[in-house]
Design a protein around this motif. Structure first.
Motif: not given
Length: 370
Positions: A307-327
């Protein structure tokens, strides 16, 4: 005749409302004849009812006060005072002040013509109920601070905003997938690709990515002061070691457009207003980055089932980065600028030396950049 000072139990209550300690209930004394009315044990309901009754009994008092020379202060007038005297010493970020300005316009419209001490809990609750949970909580927090200052100046007997309740905010936006962000990056212009890569490598917020400068790269480090947390934490003062991974992104940021900023673009048409407000004509505004990222995401059509409200924006790139660092088994706390609980302020007026938190941005992002 000046009324008697209220005792401790009733000091925080509106005029004519009293707390009965024996029964743990509230009662209201009608000012016209002194008759008592039981209001029960619910403090919020009792306060709200007392304020509305006081308003009825004093209707027209603002006109009388104006003639007698002691008119109550309007809420709009006090907001002017709050903006002029309270906010500037706090040295808030431009984005925060812009957000406050939006809320202030809302307050002025909703409480138009009201005096500070005429605004009740119910009035505030009705305004907040009409807003989204996030906006309502922002407005509530701001109103609590406004009324705290008003009460401290004796303009109202208590803080009606403080008696309202925070709304539960349910996070709707989902996180980026590696495949999704890769598809978005492929549809993005070169400058936006650079912004995405820097966000992946450094895990920084949008505003800090756009503030990164070429002259911030010196002696093998990229220096950055996070705007959001610079006044609250040592971790906001970061120097990133220029690893091969980070150097590759910095090198891609250099092009035939002379700019002091790593992420930059040559605008299609330079507007005079923009030239006056920008630090440099090539600097990208936060809202422009957000829109460009959304356009690339829609072109990629990578999250078609969301849905439109679920779409991740640029800010969520930060969350993916932290996830990948942890991984990858790496510590993302220093990268992100997250302070530990024991950290204190690093930089205050009068300090000559700044202690920089060192971070090693060595995440392999080739899976996304290709």
């Amino acid at each position: 005749m000046v009324p008697r000072p209220r005792n401790k139990a009733n000091k925080s209550l509106p005029q004519n409302l009293y707390f009965d300690a024996r029964r743990s209930t509230y009662r209201y004394r009608r000012p016209t004849d002194g008759k008592w009315f039981q209001f029960g044990a619910d403090r919020i309901k009792a306060i709200d009812a007392a304020k509305q009754l006081n308003l009825e009994f004093t209707r027209g008092a603002d006109l009388i006060g104006a003639v007698m020379g002691h008119a109550t202060e309007s809420f709009a007038g006090f907001l002017d005072t709050y903006e002029r005297d309270v906010l500037p010493p706090r040295e808030l970020a431009k984005g925060t002040l812009n957000l406050y300005a939006v809320h202030f316009r809302r307050f002025r419209k909703h409480f138009e013509g009201k005096a500070v001490d005429q605004i009740t809990i119910r009035m505030i609750a009705e305004m907040l109920d009409a807003l989204t949970p996030r906006t309502a909580n922002q407005c509530r927090a701001l109103l609590i601070d406004v009324f705290n200052h008003a009460a401290a100046k004796g303009l109202c007997p208590d803080n009606p905003a403080a008696s309202t309740i925070n709304r539960i905010e349910k996070k709707q936006r989902k996180r980026h997938t590696v495949e999704g962000l890769k598809a978005i990056r492929e549809k993005a212009p070169a400058w936006l690709q650079n912004a995405i890569d820097l966000a992946l490598i450094t895990a920084q917020r949008r505003t800090d990515i756009l503030d990164m400068r070429f002259d911030g790269v010196r002696e093998g480090f990229l220096y950055l002061v996070q705007k959001k947390t610079a006044k609250a934490s040592d971790a906001a003062w970061i120097r990133f070691r220029v690893t091969p991974e980070l150097q590759a992104v910095i090198s891609r940021c250099r092009d035939d457009t002379a700019s002091p900023y790593l992420v930059h673009r040559k605008p299609d048409r330079l507007k005079q207003k923009q030239a006056q407000t920008k630090d440099h004509w090539t600097k990208i505004e936060e809202r422009y980055l957000t829109r460009a990222f959304k356009d690339a995401r829609e072109a990629a059509n990578c999250y078609a089932e969301w849905k439109e409200a679920e779409m991740p924006g640029f800010h969520e790139v930060r969350a993916l980065s932290l996830h990948l660092y942890k991984k990858a088994g790496k510590d993302g706390q220093k990268i992100a600028g997250h302070a530990s609980e024991g950290m204190t302020k690093n930089y205050q007026r009068g300090h000559e030396e700044i202690v920089w938190s060192e971070a090693i941005p060595d995440l392999n992002i080739s899976e996304i950049t290709g």
